[in-house]
Design a protein around this motif. Structure first.
Motif, short mmCIF file in Angstrom:
data_model
loop_
_atom_site.label_atom_id
_atom_site.label_comp_id
_atom_site.label_asym_id
_atom_site.label_seq_id
_atom_site.Cartn_x
_atom_site.Cartn_y
_atom_site.Cartn_z
N ASP A 141 0.60 -1.68 -0.02
CA ASP A 141 0.52 0.03 -0.17
C ASP A 141 0.79 1.13 0.19
O ASP A 141 0.47 2.22 -1.07
CB ASP A 141 -0.95 0.59 1.41
CG ASP A 141 -1.90 -1.32 1.17
OD1 ASP A 141 -2.49 -1.56 -0.39
OD2 ASP A 141 -2.82 -1.04 2.41
N TRP A 142 2.26 1.23 0.68
CA TRP A 142 2.65 2.51 0.80
C TRP A 142 3.67 2.63 -0.69
O TRP A 142 3.40 3.62 -1.02
CB TRP A 142 4.01 1.21 2.30
CG TRP A 142 3.00 2.08 2.98
CD1 TRP A 142 2.14 2.98 3.43
CD2 TRP A 142 3.51 2.04 4.46
NE1 TRP A 142 1.95 2.89 5.16
CE2 TRP A 142 2.88 2.26 5.49
CE3 TRP A 142 4.67 0.98 4.72
CZ2 TRP A 142 2.74 2.54 7.22
CZ3 TRP A 142 4.81 0.73 6.31
CH2 TRP A 142 4.03 1.12 6.41
N TYR A 143 3.91 1.57 -1.08
CA TYR A 143 4.45 1.97 -2.94
C TYR A 143 2.94 2.05 -3.16
O TYR A 143 3.24 3.30 -4.63
CB TYR A 143 4.59 0.35 -3.46
CG TYR A 143 6.34 -0.07 -2.89
CD1 TYR A 143 7.43 1.06 -3.63
CD2 TYR A 143 6.77 -0.94 -2.34
CE1 TYR A 143 9.01 0.96 -3.11
CE2 TYR A 143 8.42 -1.00 -1.91
CZ TYR A 143 9.34 -0.30 -2.90
OH TYR A 143 10.25 -1.24 -2.83
N ALA A 144 2.53 2.03 -3.29
CA ALA A 144 0.73 2.62 -3.82
C ALA A 144 0.79 4.16 -4.00
O ALA A 144 0.60 4.56 -4.25
CB ALA A 144 0.05 2.14 -3.89
N ARG A 145 0.95 4.50 -2.43
CA ARG A 145 0.91 5.98 -2.28
C ARG A 145 2.13 6.99 -3.15
O ARG A 145 2.23 7.83 -3.20
CB ARG A 145 0.58 5.88 -0.96
CG ARG A 145 -0.09 5.59 0.06
CD ARG A 145 -0.22 5.78 1.55
NE ARG A 145 -0.92 7.21 1.05
CZ ARG A 145 -1.29 7.84 2.64
NH1 ARG A 145 -1.49 6.75 3.65
NH2 ARG A 145 -1.89 9.63 2.41
N ALA A 146 2.88 5.59 -3.31
CA ALA A 146 4.34 6.26 -4.09
C ALA A 146 4.05 7.40 -5.68
O ALA A 146 4.99 8.34 -5.72
CB ALA A 146 5.58 6.11 -4.10
N GLY A 147 3.18 6.50 -5.90
CA GLY A 147 2.39 6.49 -6.85
C GLY A 147 3.86 6.41 -7.64
O GLY A 147 4.56 5.46 -8.49
N ASP A 148 4.16 7.27 -9.31
CA ASP A 148 5.18 8.09 -9.73
C ASP A 148 6.42 7.67 -9.40
O ASP A 148 7.46 8.65 -10.54
CB ASP A 148 4.82 8.18 -11.26
CG ASP A 148 4.12 9.53 -10.94
OD1 ASP A 148 4.29 9.98 -9.79
OD2 ASP A 148 3.51 10.32 -12.27
N ALA A 149 6.80 8.30 -8.59
CA ALA A 149 7.55 8.42 -7.85
C ALA A 149 9.08 7.57 -8.58
O ALA A 149 9.27 6.49 -8.28
CB ALA A 149 7.85 8.77 -6.55
#
Length: 643
Positions: A287-295
């Motif tokens: 989920d935290w990777y998802a919140r990072a989006g296109d970083a």
């Protein structure tokens, strides 16, 4: 006949004495070079005779006379020794010397002749090109901007030229600093941020505070911290530092800060929390990777995004995360395999099989797994014909191999391995097999294995997977009720069968036992009169090592994947890395947090498959060996003090 035999014996004894004298002269010359004593070096050189390592003594002399400015002698030596390792090293050292004196024309002439230039030498060559206004050197430097995170001193002028050219802006400086901080190269990050204009740069004390104690920095930051980019970036950096020890606490802080951060800053911070959470096997990582989006992610960030999804069995995310990798990274065998598995999980079997076919047949962990996915047995290929007499003679007479053997004779293993590996450059399969046979004949087991490993079409897996010390190892494995293929697979990875091997952390012998572990096992099995001086004795080392393997197996569900991880990183870590639910053995191996242990476990398990096939004459299954790793349990281990 008696006279001839006696004469032959005398001749051999005389040859041995002459070699002993030459060896001693070489060692004196080497020590004189290290001490800077040119007169002693010259005296030793005069006593050397026709020694295999004479070129090294000539190299020492030229390096000591370099200050006299005799480029002709250096050029003559490089021409005489063209293509050799000793010439490569002298040329590189000369370029370093020339670079410090801004002798760009000579560097322009010498650099193209290097076969494997090191980073600092390349930077001197780039400086030379910039001196004649060749701006393509800046293109090369720009390509390394985000990967060469701790550049050698010689690269600093090139990077500064890149900055002053306008090709690197504020965003690039912050992105590089973020990568350096992620890699824990905080000193390099400070240097990078030092290139920002004073009005844009963070205060040095604030930067030190954010890097040193992220939580403390956030508690003490000013009320208007978000008013400048530097203030927001420092807040994100503080979150990253908190995440290295406690990703959940970092996420809690970022939730509070996020309304004041810009998208790029918050997404980077989420990517760092996700990376650390994935390494710690926290379920929130996905989920935290998802919140990072296109970083933008580093190579580590990309790979741990996939690993987090593997542990969560989120095959769609596995697919998308590998697709988002840079092509070179996505082209590695592990990510080709896992992308194939993601396709297979989605019912796209033809796409999956096409990916498996790309790496099937490769003699490694993922090549083995791909073979099995395609229904193929994992077996050594047909054995190549043995090297002919002429091929063996050519190997014995190869100058680089002769120099390597001389270094081995002098117990100078580091120099020997470098010289040996250099000599293998551009060898074809037949030459490699002859060189591997030469190493085996001299009982240099590690070079035999590594050399045979290089063949492309003609193979001899009895050389790739040597099994020396069979009279000791196989009975010891049997006595401990251990699979001898697994024992050999582990030893091959631990020491390459170098009985005197010692790691940089103090592990010793064929089975690389740490002093405390060896002492504990000796006490556990009742080995009397044990002391650490016996650890390199082959029988003692194998007895202690196989006994430890059995004890580890008994404490870890009798699972060889867990036991292999424990042998390298300790049983407590191997237990901790299990999931809350049963986990496919291959996923457990791929998601081991320590890169050394991750690589180690894969190689041990693949080695065991080949040893089993060679020992038993029939194929083995890596997937069966990997099996399923049971869920994490709270029960106390059988031997709570097992080291």
């Amino acid at each position: 006949m008696k006279f001839s035999a006696a004469l032959f014996g005398l001749l051999m004894a005389g040859t041995a004495l002459a070699q002993e004298g030459s060896d001693a002269a070489f060692l004196i010359a080497r020590d004189a070079f290290r001490a800077g004593d040119i007169n002693k070096l010259e005296r030793a050189a005069a006593q050397l005779g026709r020694h295999e390592l004479t070129p090294y003594v000539d190299n020492y002399r030229l390096r000591m006379w370099m200050e006299q400015g005799d480029p002709g002698a250096i050029r003559a030596f490089l021409e005489r020794q063209d293509g050799s390792y000793v010439a490569e090293k002298l040329r590189a050292d000369w370029i370093r010397w020339l670079g410090k004196r801004f002798a760009w024309n000579e560097i322009d002439a010498q650099y193209p002749k290097l076969l494997a230039p090191e980073a600092d030498v390349t930077c001197y060559a780039q400086q030379a090109r910039l001196a004649r206004d060749d701006r393509r050197a800046l293109d090369e430097a720009a390509r390394l901007w985000l990967t060469q995170l701790e550049p050698p001193e010689a690269c600093v002028p090139v990077n500064e030229a890149l900055l002053f050219s306008g090709r690197v802006g504020v965003d690039d400086l912050w992105q590089r600093a973020r990568r350096q901080i992620e890699a824990n190269k905080t000193g390099a990050a400070k240097t990078t941020l030092g290139y920002l204009a004073d009005s844009q740069a963070p205060d040095s004390r604030s930067l030190d505070a954010a890097l040193g104690n992220g939580m403390g920095y956030l508690f003490r930051q000013s009320a208007d911290w978000y008013a400048t980019r530097a203030g927001r970036e420092l807040a994100a950096i503080a979150v990253q530092r908190i995440a290295t020890s406690d990703p959940r606490a970092a996420a809690e802080q970022l939730e509070k800060l996020q309304p004041r951060l810009q998208d790029g800053e918050s997404r980077w911070a989420w990517s760092q929390i996700a990376l650390q959470a994935a390494r710690k096997h926290l379920p929130e990582a996905v989920d935290w990777y998802a919140r990072a989006g296109d970083a933008p992610l580093s190579e580590e960030g990309h790979q741990w995004k996939v690993r987090a999804a593997l542990r969560a069995q989120e095959w769609g995310i596995v697919h998308r995360a590998i697709d988002a990798m840079p092509p070179e990274l996505a082209g590695r065998p592990e990510w080709i395999y896992w992308l194939g598995r993601a396709h297979k999980a989605g019912g796209r079997t033809s796409q999956a099989d096409a990916l498996f076919a790309k790496i099937a047949g490769q003699p490694n962990f993922y090549g083995n797994l791909a073979d099995e996915e395609l229904g193929r047995a994992v077996l050594p290929p047909p054995k190549a014909e043995a090297p002919t007499y002429e091929e063996q003679r050519a190997a014995r007479e190869t100058p680089g191999l002769k120099r390597a053997l001389a270094f081995f004779r002098l117990d100078m293993r580091t120099e020997a391995v470098r010289e040996w590996n250099w000599a293998l450059r551009d060898m074809d399969d037949r030459q490699l097999l002859a060189a591997a046979q030469l190493a085996k004949g001299n009982q240099i087991w590690d070079r035999a294995i590594n050399t045979a490993d290089r063949t492309k079409k003609e193979h001899d897996y009895s050389l790739r997977f040597l099994a020396p010390y069979g009279d000791t190892v196989r009975p010891a494995a049997q006595n401990q009720a251990l699979d001898d293929a697994w024992v050999y697979g582990l030893m091959r990875q631990e020491s390459r069968f170098i009985s005197s091997a010692k790691s940089n952390v103090g592990a010793s012998g064929l089975m690389q036992l740490m002093p405390a572990t060896a002492k504990w096992v000796a006490r556990k099995i009742g080995l009397r009169d044990y002391h650490h001086g016996r650890v390199n004795d082959t029988q003692t080392n194998v007895l202690l090592g196989t006994s430890y393997m059995r004890l580890v197996m008994e404490n870890l569900d009798n699972h060889p994947v867990l036991a292999s991880a424990a042998y390298n990183a300790g049983p407590n870590r191997a237990r901790k890395w299990r999931a809350e639910r049963p986990l496919e053995g291959a996923i457990y191996a791929e998601t081991i947090p320590f890169s050394e242990t991750r690589d180690y476990v894969k190689k041990v398990m693949s080695n065991a498959v080949y040893y089993s096939a060679l020992f038993n004459g029939r194929p083995d299954s890596l997937k069966a060996r990997l099996g399923v790793v049971g869920a994490r349990v709270a029960d106390a281990p059988k031997d709570a003090d097992l080291p």
